[in-house]
Write an enzyme that holds these catalytic residues in place. Structure first.
Site, PDB file in Angstrom:
ATOM      1  N   SER A   1       0.834  -1.214   0.000  1.00  0.00           N
ATOM      2  CA  SER A   1       0.000   0.000   0.000  1.00  0.00           C
ATOM      3  C   SER A   1       0.865   1.258   0.000  1.00  0.00           C
ATOM      4  CB  SER A   1      -0.907   0.026   1.234  1.00  0.00           C
ATOM      5  OG  SER A   1      -1.856  -1.002   1.161  1.00  0.00           O
TER       6      SER A   1
ATOM      7  N   ARG B   1       1.551   4.267  -3.118  1.00  0.00           N
ATOM      8  CA  ARG B   1       1.307   5.691  -2.844  1.00  0.00           C
ATOM      9  C   ARG B   1       2.565   6.523  -3.037  1.00  0.00           C
ATOM     10  NH1 ARG B   1      -2.381   2.700  -0.329  1.00  0.00           N
ATOM     11  NH2 ARG B   1      -4.394   3.571   0.318  1.00  0.00           N
TER      12      ARG B   1
ATOM     13  N   GLY C   1      -6.166  -3.489  -7.980  1.00  0.00           N
ATOM     14  CA  GLY C   1      -7.251  -2.524  -7.766  1.00  0.00           C
ATOM     15  C   GLY C   1      -6.704  -1.192  -7.289  1.00  0.00           C
TER      16      GLY C   1
ATOM     17  N   ASP D   1      -7.860  -7.484   4.549  1.00  0.00           N
ATOM     18  CA  ASP D   1      -6.901  -8.319   3.799  1.00  0.00           C
ATOM     19  C   ASP D   1      -6.425  -9.530   4.605  1.00  0.00           C
ATOM     20  OD1 ASP D   1      -7.109  -6.587   1.684  1.00  0.00           O
ATOM     21  OD2 ASP D   1      -5.214  -5.560   2.058  1.00  0.00           O
TER      22      ASP D   1
HETATM   23  C1  S3P Z   1      -5.812  -1.009  -0.154  1.00  0.00           C
HETATM   24  C2  S3P Z   1      -7.082  -0.890   0.331  1.00  0.00           C
HETATM   25  C3  S3P Z   1      -7.972  -2.034   0.555  1.00  0.00           C
HETATM   26  C4  S3P Z   1      -7.206  -3.347   0.538  1.00  0.00           C
HETATM   27  C5  S3P Z   1      -6.251  -3.438  -0.601  1.00  0.00           C
HETATM   28  C6  S3P Z   1      -5.224  -2.312  -0.528  1.00  0.00           C
HETATM   29  C7  S3P Z   1      -5.004   0.208  -0.299  1.00  0.00           C
HETATM   30  O1  S3P Z   1      -8.959  -2.068  -0.454  1.00  0.00           O
HETATM   31  O2  S3P Z   1      -8.108  -4.434   0.501  1.00  0.00           O
HETATM   32  O3  S3P Z   1      -5.564  -4.686  -0.579  1.00  0.00           O
HETATM   33  O4  S3P Z   1      -3.758   0.129  -0.467  1.00  0.00           O
HETATM   34  O5  S3P Z   1      -5.576   1.302  -0.218  1.00  0.00           O
HETATM   35  P1  S3P Z   1     -10.282  -1.151  -0.447  1.00  0.00           P
HETATM   36  O6  S3P Z   1      -9.877   0.227  -0.814  1.00  0.00           O
HETATM   37  O7  S3P Z   1     -11.167  -1.763  -1.479  1.00  0.00           O
HETATM   38  O8  S3P Z   1     -10.837  -1.254   0.924  1.00  0.00           O
END
Ligand code: S3P
Length: 431
Positions: free
Chosen positions: A27, A31, A98, A316
């Protein structure tokens, strides 16, 4: 452990021991790369995640004209401000990630060109209106494909908004904040439950003004970011798999150094402790993200019921918590977690399928599941469904099963933890 091109065969182990360092937090790596590209000057990222997801973010930035280099193990981003992004010549491929797709949607909503964001089959099944809606409300043209990727963005001047997230999502919150910082006027995001706060911690480190409190984050638009240098702490979500491996095997202990200990990410440690786990942690450094060590030892676990309000901070880690639950006395219940069905796979279905195949007593529900723990699992053939966290959770369960387990489609662990099976092999002590 024996690997064919995509399946992994895991023999049970007597104990699980060792000292490990983890890949850089996924994460935070996403960023830092994106904020570095939006900032002015050279951002240096040490210990950038080795995850395929984060490589997808770097590839998309390069396709947007950002100068990204690797030097002596560091990722260097030559930021030229948001104006440095160029129209992409092809579809931007977020792969399985995602985070890449949703966060970049926020950046691109304010860029004066058209871009198309897409991903693999798994990402193409995931909901995107949650990020398209606020960006449209800010003035961007955003078209999804029946609510899913590909996402076509016609970017342009944005106005700040007040946005209430319908579901807690750090990715959507980040997208709105990254659009907001490029907009005219102020942007406010309110979340119904706390989600991970790395964007809120890192934006000020890049020199941005931002106010937060009570589930609300506000920032003024039109801000410029300043490049920084930062070492990425180890990924605590990856650590969770090694911690549970030690808890469920006798005579086991793991020590993890340099791990992220952001309280928004360590809620699973609190849950495991409430289940009876012997876990110790120590913070060594606080800013901009808490970092430290974790020690976990073999423990007799008891089941519990996770309240729905606890779910967003554990989202997660629920797959590996379920493995701990399967090894606990009594029942382990998760409710209010329908969001798990929208992840890299339908994690309620894929997790319950895998654990049931290994002999666990599992009851699947629309928004969660119950596992009656305490039964010894047996080796089986299980499927990851292309989901890295399902592959790693079932592999953890396999260490404590009777007889070998074959995890099909296990190569997907590279999405977040490419060395996972090497690390598992190093910790495994005898068969
Ligand atoms: C993440 C947010 C979460 C998490 C994903 C990483 C992030 O998802 O499940 O593995 O780095 O902001 P959501 O934004 O759908 O809650």
């Amino acid at each position: 452990m024996v690997r064919s091109h995509s399946a992994v065969r895991i023999a049970p182990v007597r104990s699980f021991r060792g000292r490990f360092t983890l890949p850089g937090d996924k994460s935070i790596s996403h960023r830092l790369a994106i904020l570095g590209a939006m900032a002015e000057g050279e951002t240096r990222i040490f210990g950038f995640s080795s995850a395929a997801d984060c490589a997808a973010t770097l590839r998309c930035l390069v396709a947007l004209g950002v100068d990204v280099r690797l030097r002596d193990g560091a990722v260097l981003i030559a930021g030229r401000g948001p104006g440095g992004f160029a129209p992409p010549r092809a579809v931007l491929d977020a792969g399985n990630s995602g985070s890449t797709l949703r966060m970049l949607a926020g950046v691109l909503a304010a860029r004066p060109f058209r871009s198309v964001l897409d991903g693999d089959d798994s990402l193409r099944r995931r909901p995107m209106e949650r990020v398209a809606d606020p960006l449209r409300a800010m003035g961007a043209g955003v078209a999804s494909t029946a609510g899913r990727p590909p996402l076509t963005i016609e970017g342009g001047p944005l106005r700040g908004i007040r946005w209430e997230l319908p579901v807690p999502s750090a990715q959507v919150k980040t997208a709105v904040l990254l659009a907001g910082i490029q907009a005219e006027g102020e942007t406010t995001v309110r979340e119904p439950a706390p989600s991970r706060d790395h964007t809120e911690r890192l934006l000020p480190a890049f020199g941005a003004a931002l106010a937060r409190g009570g589930g609300i984050t506000t920032l003024p638009g039109g801000q410029r970011l300043r490049a920084l240098s930062m070492a990425v702490p180890g990924d605590v979500s990856s650590a969770a798999f090694l911690i549970v491996a030690a808890l469920i095997r006798p005579d086991s202990e793991v020590r993890l150094e340099g791990v992220l200990l952001n309280p928004g990410r360590t809620a699973f440690i609190d849950v495991l402790r409430a289940m009876g786990a012997a876990i110790e942690t120590g913070i060594v450094r606080e800013e901009p993200e808490p970092v430290g060590w974790i020690t976990a030892r073999s423990s007799a676990l008891r089941g519990l019921t996770l309240p729905p309000a606890a779910v967003p901070a554990l989202i997660d880690e629920i797959p590996i918590l379920a493995v701990a639950g399967a090894h606990a006395e009594g029942s382990f219940t998760v409710a209010g977690a329908a969001e798990l069905r929208t992840k890299e796979s339908d994690r309620i279905a894929t997790l319950c399928e895998g654990l049931a195949r290994m002999g666990a007593d599992v009851l699947e529900r629309a928004d969660g599941f119950t596992i009656d723990g305490g039964r010894r699992l047996h080796g089986s053939v299980v499927r990851s469904h292309g989901d890295h966290r399902i592959a790693m959770a079932l592999s953890g369960a396999a260490l404590a099963a009777q007889g070998p387990t074959e995890v099909a489609d296990a190569e997907c662990v590279a999405v977040s933890f490419p060395d996972f099976y090497d690390v598992l092999g190093r910790g495994a002590d005898g068969g």
